[in-house]
Design a protein around this motif. Structure first.
Motif, PDB file in Angstrom:
ATOM      1  N   LYS A  27      38.830  37.427  41.332  1.00  0.00           N
ATOM      2  CA  LYS A  27      39.541  37.313  40.285  1.00  0.00           C
ATOM      3  C   LYS A  27      38.327  37.003  39.130  1.00  0.00           C
ATOM      4  O   LYS A  27      38.557  37.107  37.925  1.00  0.00           O
ATOM      5  CB  LYS A  27      40.519  36.292  40.497  1.00  0.00           C
ATOM      6  CG  LYS A  27      41.394  35.762  39.044  1.00  0.00           C
ATOM      7  CD  LYS A  27      42.459  34.796  39.294  1.00  0.00           C
ATOM      8  CE  LYS A  27      43.287  34.756  37.861  1.00  0.00           C
ATOM      9  NZ  LYS A  27      44.352  33.570  38.249  1.00  0.00           N
ATOM     10  N   SER A  28      37.697  36.089  39.593  1.00  0.00           N
ATOM     11  CA  SER A  28      36.568  35.375  38.526  1.00  0.00           C
ATOM     12  C   SER A  28      35.320  35.988  38.518  1.00  0.00           C
ATOM     13  O   SER A  28      34.592  35.984  37.539  1.00  0.00           O
ATOM     14  CB  SER A  28      36.191  33.992  38.880  1.00  0.00           C
ATOM     15  OG  SER A  28      35.682  33.924  40.017  1.00  0.00           O
ATOM     16  N   ARG A  30      32.882  35.916  40.559  1.00  0.00           N
ATOM     17  CA  ARG A  30      31.874  34.883  40.724  1.00  0.00           C
ATOM     18  C   ARG A  30      31.701  34.710  42.448  1.00  0.00           C
ATOM     19  O   ARG A  30      32.463  35.008  43.178  1.00  0.00           O
ATOM     20  CB  ARG A  30      32.198  33.523  40.122  1.00  0.00           C
ATOM     21  CG  ARG A  30      32.361  33.503  38.764  1.00  0.00           C
ATOM     22  CD  ARG A  30      32.493  32.273  38.056  1.00  0.00           C
ATOM     23  NE  ARG A  30      32.439  32.215  36.814  1.00  0.00           N
ATOM     24  CZ  ARG A  30      32.791  31.300  35.985  1.00  0.00           C
ATOM     25  NH1 ARG A  30      33.692  30.027  36.382  1.00  0.00           N
ATOM     26  NH2 ARG A  30      32.525  31.262  34.664  1.00  0.00           N
ATOM     27  N   ASP A  45      27.421  34.474  38.725  1.00  0.00           N
ATOM     28  CA  ASP A  45      28.091  35.502  37.885  1.00  0.00           C
ATOM     29  C   ASP A  45      27.499  36.822  38.639  1.00  0.00           C
ATOM     30  O   ASP A  45      26.577  37.204  38.303  1.00  0.00           O
ATOM     31  CB  ASP A  45      27.789  35.302  36.555  1.00  0.00           C
ATOM     32  CG  ASP A  45      28.662  36.339  35.776  1.00  0.00           C
ATOM     33  OD1 ASP A  45      28.895  37.446  36.041  1.00  0.00           O
ATOM     34  OD2 ASP A  45      28.919  35.997  34.541  1.00  0.00           O
ATOM     35  N   GLY A  69      41.000  33.256  42.810  1.00  0.00           N
ATOM     36  CA  GLY A  69      40.761  32.306  41.840  1.00  0.00           C
ATOM     37  C   GLY A  69      40.959  30.856  42.425  1.00  0.00           C
ATOM     38  O   GLY A  69      40.488  30.050  41.475  1.00  0.00           O
ATOM     39  N   SER A  87      37.452  29.454  37.951  1.00  0.00           N
ATOM     40  CA  SER A  87      37.197  29.906  36.511  1.00  0.00           C
ATOM     41  C   SER A  87      36.629  28.468  35.786  1.00  0.00           C
ATOM     42  O   SER A  87      35.602  28.959  35.114  1.00  0.00           O
ATOM     43  CB  SER A  87      38.478  30.358  35.562  1.00  0.00           C
ATOM     44  OG  SER A  87      38.974  31.561  36.393  1.00  0.00           O
TER      45      SER A  87
END
Length: 298
Positions: A27-28, A30, A45, A69, A87
């Protein structure tokens, strides 16, 4: 099949340090990595290909898992489970666990967090399930030291590697009712992942074997030799390959379960942990590379 080095992502203060499990959050976009020696979580990232944050306050961080997330971190040094927002990078809650939490899982749809705790001289090894919103939960004693764990696609069952006796423990979710104990033909069950589509578990064992197990029946369907004591194990559904990180001498052992073909990719000494970033990249956390050696999984 091949793994090719594509770049290195540096992590501050990583040279010669010690890391444990990490995870990619879709979702992020990351990657979250347990930096055990520094008691931090390192955040990457993925799309930018760079380190973006070091989050302090995770004593002896042993592992990170994610679901849509939501991130859970096992803090072995403080007997706790931290719940993060992927996030905002803010900690939403910290839950007390048994001593030395190790393996973990999270099911967002059930608001469920799971910690497998090694225990100590006064406390036996335990498996704990928490309702993240209020901290309530259940605990069951384990037959031996827990390693890594995964859930099935429906989040109805949990599979947990136990080092000795070497087995996969199966429980129901969310109530942790025992279902089965599947003995493995190799000692020291350690890294674990699942092929949801084929119904296969892949358990990498300290005695030098990767064991394939039917996730419905517990039948051992294949065994392949590997180069040494393993740690993190990932199945890539995009390629159908299983990747096993081996810290010494420093390599990734790759097995194609469909053919039995194997391959070794040299990484670096002490690089015993990886993160799969679907569909085609494997992050190798390598202190010798001062961070992450990114491999293309093609």
């Amino acid at each position: 099949m091949s793994l090719k080095a594509v770049r290195v992502i540096e992590i501050p203060d990583a040279t010669g340090s010690a890391f444990d499990h990490g995870v990619f959050d879709a979702k992020s976009r990351r990657v979250f990595i347990a930096h055990t020696a520094r008691s931090t979580i390192e955040v990457i990232d993925h799309d930018a290909g760079r380190h973006i944050a070091t989050l302090p306050g995770f004593p002896g961080a042993a592992g990170a898992v994610s679901d849509d997330g939501e991130i859970l971190v096992t803090n072995r040094g403080s007997a706790s489970l931290a719940w993060l927002d992927a996030s905002t990078l803010q900690t939403k809650a910290v839950l007390k666990t048994g001593p030395r939490p190790n393996g973990a899982a999270i099911v967002k749809s059930l608001s469920l967090g799971i910690a497998a705790c090694i225990g100590d001289e006064r406390h036996p090894p335990t498996l704990q399930a928490f309702h993240l919103n209020d901290g309530s939960g259940k605990t069951m004693n384990l037959p031996g030291r827990p390693r890594w764990c995964v859930t099935d696609a429906a989040a109805e069952r949990l599979f947990l590697c136990i080092r000795e006796p070497s087995l996969i423990l199966v429980t129901s979710l969310p109530d942790l009712s025992p279902i089965a104990q599947w003995r493995l033909p190799s000692g020291g069950a350690h890294g674990l992942d699942i092929d949801h589509a084929a119904g296969r578990l892949y358990a990498a064992c300290d005695d030098g074997a990767l064991v394939e197990v039917d996730s419905r029946s517990g039948e051992v369907t294949n065994v392949w030799p590997i180069a040494g004591p393993p740690d993190v194990t990932f199945f890539n559904p995009a390629t159908g390959l299983v990747h096993v990180a081996i810290g010494e001498p420093g390599l990734v052992e790759t097995v194609d379960p469909r053919t039995g073909q194997g391959m070794q990719t040299t990484t670096g000494a002490g690089a015993h942990t990886t993160v799969l970033v679907p569909p085609d990249q494997l992050y190798v956390i390598s202190p010798a590379h001062s961070g992450i050696l990114v491999l293309s999984d093609t």
